[in-house]
Design an enzyme around this catalytic site. Structure first.
Site, PDB file in Angstrom:
ATOM      1  CB  THR A   1      15.403  31.804   5.354  1.00 20.04           C
ATOM      2  OG1 THR A   1      14.557  32.530   4.467  1.00 20.04           O
ATOM      3  CG2 THR A   1      15.516  32.596   6.657  1.00 20.04           C
ATOM      4  CG  ASP A   2      15.265  34.488   0.604  1.00 23.75           C
ATOM      5  OD1 ASP A   2      14.494  34.216   1.554  1.00 23.75           O
ATOM      6  OD2 ASP A   2      14.858  34.621  -0.576  1.00 23.75           O
ATOM      7  CD  GLU A   3      11.162  35.320   4.895  1.00 22.32           C
ATOM      8  OE1 GLU A   3      10.839  35.890   5.952  1.00 22.32           O
ATOM      9  OE2 GLU A   3      10.377  34.652   4.214  1.00 22.32           O
TER      10      GLU A   3
ATOM     11  CE1 TYR B   1      11.249  31.066   9.457  1.00 20.52           C
ATOM     12  CE2 TYR B   1      11.387  32.758   7.753  1.00 20.52           C
ATOM     13  CZ  TYR B   1      11.649  31.472   8.183  1.00 20.52           C
ATOM     14  OH  TYR B   1      12.307  30.587   7.368  1.00 20.52           O
TER      15      TYR B   1
ATOM     16  CE  LYS C   1      15.756  29.383   9.466  1.00 24.75           C
ATOM     17  NZ  LYS C   1      15.890  27.928   9.755  1.00 24.75           N
TER      18      LYS C   1
HETATM   19  P1  NAD Z   1       7.968  23.284   7.831  1.00 18.85           P
HETATM   20  O1  NAD Z   1       7.261  24.203   8.767  1.00 18.85           O
HETATM   21  O2  NAD Z   1       7.198  22.630   6.736  1.00 18.85           O
HETATM   22  O3  NAD Z   1       8.664  22.104   8.674  1.00 18.85           O
HETATM   23  C1  NAD Z   1       9.324  22.344   9.887  1.00 18.85           C
HETATM   24  C2  NAD Z   1       9.522  21.002  10.590  1.00 18.85           C
HETATM   25  O4  NAD Z   1      10.252  21.257  11.820  1.00 18.85           O
HETATM   26  C3  NAD Z   1       8.216  20.306  10.986  1.00 18.85           C
HETATM   27  O5  NAD Z   1       8.258  18.950  10.627  1.00 18.85           O
HETATM   28  C4  NAD Z   1       8.158  20.478  12.506  1.00 18.85           C
HETATM   29  O6  NAD Z   1       7.472  19.417  13.158  1.00 18.85           O
HETATM   30  C5  NAD Z   1       9.641  20.522  12.872  1.00 18.85           C
HETATM   31  N1  NAD Z   1       9.882  21.209  14.134  1.00 18.85           N
HETATM   32  C6  NAD Z   1       9.435  22.434  14.498  1.00 18.85           C
HETATM   33  N2  NAD Z   1       9.835  22.725  15.745  1.00 18.85           N
HETATM   34  C7  NAD Z   1      10.571  21.668  16.183  1.00 18.85           C
HETATM   35  C8  NAD Z   1      11.272  21.364  17.382  1.00 18.85           C
HETATM   36  N3  NAD Z   1      11.286  22.223  18.423  1.00 18.85           N
HETATM   37  N4  NAD Z   1      11.932  20.185  17.478  1.00 18.85           N
HETATM   38  C9  NAD Z   1      11.921  19.310  16.448  1.00 18.85           C
HETATM   39  N5  NAD Z   1      11.252  19.519  15.292  1.00 18.85           N
HETATM   40  C10 NAD Z   1      10.593  20.696  15.158  1.00 18.85           C
HETATM   41  O7  NAD Z   1       9.180  24.116   7.264  1.00 18.85           O
HETATM   42  P2  NAD Z   1       9.870  24.065   5.814  1.00 18.85           P
HETATM   43  O8  NAD Z   1       9.174  25.018   4.929  1.00 18.85           O
HETATM   44  O9  NAD Z   1      10.062  22.675   5.417  1.00 18.85           O
HETATM   45  O10 NAD Z   1      11.296  24.716   6.177  1.00 18.85           O
HETATM   46  C11 NAD Z   1      12.346  23.890   6.668  1.00 18.85           C
HETATM   47  C12 NAD Z   1      13.540  24.784   6.994  1.00 18.85           C
HETATM   48  O11 NAD Z   1      13.961  25.463   5.806  1.00 18.85           O
HETATM   49  C13 NAD Z   1      13.263  25.848   8.021  1.00 18.85           C
HETATM   50  O12 NAD Z   1      14.398  25.967   8.832  1.00 18.85           O
HETATM   51  C14 NAD Z   1      13.048  27.106   7.198  1.00 18.85           C
HETATM   52  O13 NAD Z   1      13.403  28.250   7.936  1.00 18.85           O
HETATM   53  C15 NAD Z   1      13.988  26.863   6.039  1.00 18.85           C
HETATM   54  N6  NAD Z   1      13.627  27.506   4.754  1.00 18.85           N
HETATM   55  C16 NAD Z   1      12.372  27.329   4.236  1.00 18.85           C
HETATM   56  C17 NAD Z   1      12.080  27.879   2.988  1.00 18.85           C
HETATM   57  C18 NAD Z   1      10.718  27.691   2.349  1.00 18.85           C
HETATM   58  O14 NAD Z   1      10.455  28.281   1.301  1.00 18.85           O
HETATM   59  N7  NAD Z   1       9.831  26.872   2.897  1.00 18.85           N
HETATM   60  C19 NAD Z   1      13.051  28.601   2.281  1.00 18.85           C
HETATM   61  C20 NAD Z   1      14.316  28.771   2.875  1.00 18.85           C
HETATM   62  C21 NAD Z   1      14.595  28.198   4.101  1.00 18.85           C
HETATM   63  O1  DAU Z   2      12.138  33.284   1.363  1.00 20.78           O
HETATM   64  C1  DAU Z   2      12.180  32.105   2.089  1.00 20.78           C
HETATM   65  C2  DAU Z   2      10.975  32.009   2.984  1.00 20.78           C
HETATM   66  O2  DAU Z   2       9.861  31.727   2.158  1.00 20.78           O
HETATM   67  C3  DAU Z   2      11.130  30.938   4.063  1.00 20.78           C
HETATM   68  O3  DAU Z   2      12.189  31.288   4.915  1.00 20.78           O
HETATM   69  C4  DAU Z   2       9.818  30.790   4.853  1.00 20.78           C
HETATM   70  O4  DAU Z   2       9.932  29.724   5.788  1.00 20.78           O
HETATM   71  C5  DAU Z   2       8.703  30.488   3.881  1.00 20.78           C
HETATM   72  O5  DAU Z   2       7.465  30.419   4.585  1.00 20.78           O
HETATM   73  C6  DAU Z   2       8.621  31.574   2.812  1.00 20.78           C
HETATM   74  O6  DAU Z   2       8.192  32.828   3.380  1.00 20.78           O
HETATM   75  P1  DAU Z   2       7.133  33.775   2.628  1.00 20.78           P
HETATM   76  O7  DAU Z   2       6.516  34.668   3.635  1.00 20.78           O
HETATM   77  O8  DAU Z   2       7.744  34.401   1.435  1.00 20.78           O
HETATM   78  O9  DAU Z   2       6.075  32.644   2.116  1.00 20.78           O
HETATM   79  P2  DAU Z   2       4.485  32.635   2.086  1.00 20.78           P
HETATM   80  O10 DAU Z   2       4.087  31.438   1.286  1.00 20.78           O
HETATM   81  O11 DAU Z   2       3.884  32.791   3.431  1.00 20.78           O
HETATM   82  O12 DAU Z   2       4.135  33.938   1.246  1.00 20.78           O
HETATM   83  C7  DAU Z   2       4.651  34.121  -0.072  1.00 20.78           C
HETATM   84  C8  DAU Z   2       4.149  35.462  -0.588  1.00 20.78           C
HETATM   85  O13 DAU Z   2       2.720  35.369  -0.768  1.00 20.78           O
HETATM   86  C9  DAU Z   2       4.380  36.594   0.392  1.00 20.78           C
HETATM   87  O14 DAU Z   2       4.734  37.771  -0.334  1.00 20.78           O
HETATM   88  C10 DAU Z   2       3.024  36.792   1.061  1.00 20.78           C
HETATM   89  C11 DAU Z   2       2.033  36.369   0.000  1.00 20.78           C
HETATM   90  N1  DAU Z   2       0.789  35.754   0.529  1.00 20.78           N
HETATM   91  C12 DAU Z   2       0.911  34.723   1.404  1.00 20.78           C
HETATM   92  C13 DAU Z   2      -0.215  34.109   1.933  1.00 20.78           C
HETATM   93  C14 DAU Z   2      -0.074  32.969   2.929  1.00 20.78           C
HETATM   94  C15 DAU Z   2      -0.460  36.208   0.113  1.00 20.78           C
HETATM   95  O15 DAU Z   2      -0.563  37.137  -0.706  1.00 20.78           O
HETATM   96  N2  DAU Z   2      -1.568  35.606   0.639  1.00 20.78           N
HETATM   97  C16 DAU Z   2      -1.503  34.574   1.543  1.00 20.78           C
HETATM   98  O16 DAU Z   2      -2.568  34.087   1.998  1.00 20.78           O
END
Ligand code: NAD
Ligand code: DAU
Length: 341
Positions: free
Chosen positions: A125-127, A153, A157
């Site tokens: 992730t970019d985080e 988190y 990662k």
């Molecule tokens: P998500 O939470 O929607 O899905 C995560 C999945 O992993 C779920 O299906 C869960 O059941 C499975 N999982 C969790 N723990 C597990 C374990 N111990 N064994 C097997 N399966 C397990 O997450 P997402 O938003 O789809 O993100 C997927 C990946 O991409 C993550 O690694 C996250 O860090 C990365 N990522 C997400 C974003 C974003 O914006 N959502 C951006 C950049 C990177």
């Molecule tokens: O940047 C990549 C990341 O993006 C991934 O690695 C993470 O898995 C994914 O969850 C996401 O993280 P963020 O924390 O950026 O996403 P989230 O949707 O939780 O929040 C997006 C922005 O919105 C953040 O600045 C917090 C704000 N927010 C979020 C929630 C849930 C609010 O203002 N109110 C809310 O209720």
């Protein structure tokens, strides 16, 4: 025989979109390995259940004995399984370190012990880079930006990310790392800001905007992310990391106003609430490396069109949203896959 890709976390938001993308656009057989935590939802893949190139394996990445056989059959791994929600990690980091660090190490170990292990892509992730100031806008994360993760988190990662790097350096495993910005699109668990806000607005409820709403995220459509992961799978250089981003920076307030507009609601829908602890100010990705080396650019992420289509998907798929929020999706797992509810 087509190659077999082991996708971990395929029942999650990005994983389910990625599995569907591979089945539609490529030839490989897909094993979806998922532990079905609260975030795993096989209803998101109901349309590919029974597909001849798709199988589901209910397994926890922290329990290698549950997936040794699958590792033996796989030609490559796309590792997405993770605890993914920042707010949950602030409340309790333990599951994050367990799955995202220890689980990743166990998966990597299983992979390196197999005969001729192929490509292993760690979806980071970019985080991992921490955050950026709002100005200057030209300042963005590059692959050589120091890793300074701020939330539990992001630390977890970063641990997985650095393990993937170390397994290449130490054992010569063919790992690549992707570091992507915020994804949007269908099938996202409604704890994340876009589906949470859209669901609330559809139902005429207020939306909880953290702090003053000035924090900035760089939004990318999930299918652009899926395509980029596949590009790295095919052509990434072993041991390298690739940034992936949408070149689409928006403040949370700007995003919220667009969602309010798309849902036909008023500015009074905004409910300012206490800020997230340690809230990262801004993420912005310089994705020139993946563009120059692998020829990838986003093609599905432009706003307002792509955001409007996403909002429409949540409007059109009320049953999917309702089942997630009511827990009905757990019964779907029990009925179709025999898992405990
Ligand atoms: P998500 O939470 O929607 O899905 C995560 C999945 O992993 C779920 O299906 C869960 O059941 C499975 N999982 C969790 N723990 C597990 C374990 N111990 N064994 C097997 N399966 C397990 O997450 P997402 O938003 O789809 O993100 C997927 C990946 O991409 C993550 O690694 C996250 O860090 C990365 N990522 C997400 C974003 C974003 O914006 N959502 C951006 C950049 C990177
Ligand atoms: O940047 C990549 C990341 O993006 C991934 O690695 C993470 O898995 C994914 O969850 C996401 O993280 P963020 O924390 O950026 O996403 P989230 O949707 O939780 O929040 C997006 C922005 O919105 C953040 O600045 C917090 C704000 N927010 C979020 C929630 C849930 C609010 O203002 N109110 C809310 O209720």
């Amino acid at each position: 025989m087509p190659d077999t890709i082991l996708v971990t976390g395929g029942a999650g938001f990005i994983g389910s979109n990625l599995v569907r993308y591979i089945l539609a656009e490529r030839d490989e057989h897909v094993i979806n390995l998922d532990g079905l935590t609260y975030a795993g939802n096989l209803e998101s893949l109901a349309d590919v259940q029974g597909h001849p190139r798709y199988e589901f394996l209910h397994a926890d990445i922290c329990k290698p004995e549950q997936y040794t056989e699958a590792i033996g059959r796989a030609d490559s791994v796309l590792h997405l399984a993770a605890e993914s929600h920042v707010d949950r990690s602030i409340h309790d980091p333990s599951a994050f370190l367990n799955t995202n660090v220890i689980g990743t190490q166990m998966l990597l170990d299983s992979w390196r012990r197999k005969e001729n292990p192929g490509r292993f892509v760690y979806v980071s992730t970019d985080e991992v880079y921490g955050d950026l100031p709002l100005e200057p806008k030209s300042l963005k994360f590059t692959e050589s930006t120091p890793l300074t993760p701020n939330s539990p988190y992001a630390v977890s990662k970063t641990g997985g990310d650095m393990l993937a790097r170390a397994y290449h350096h130490t054992y010569g495993i063919n790992t690549c790392i992707t570091r992507c910005s915020n994804n949007f699109g269908p099938y996202q668990f409604p704890e994340k800001v876009i589906p949470l806000f859209v669901n609330n607005l559809i139902e005429g409820k207020q939306v909880p905007l953290y702090g003053d709403g000035s924090n900035v995220r760089d939004w990318l459509h999930v299918l652009d992310h899926a395509e980029a992961i596949c590009r790295v799978l095919d052509a990434g250089k072993p041991g390298e990391a690739y940034n992936i981003g949408g070149n689409n920076e928006r403040s949370n307030l700007e995003l919220t106003r667009m969602l309010i507009d798309l849902c036909g609601r008023e500015e009074s829908s905004i409910k300012p609430v206490e800020d997230r602890l340690g809230h990262d100010r801004r993420y912005a990705i310089d994705a020139s490396k993946i563009k120059n080396e692998l020829g990838w650019e986003p093609t599905r992420s432009a706003w307002p069109g792509a955001l409007e289509a996403t909002v429409q998907w949540y409007k059109d798929n009320r049953a999917w949203c309702d089942h997630v929020r009511s827990g009905e999706y757990r019964r779907f797992h029990a009925q179709n896959y025999g898992t405990a509810t």
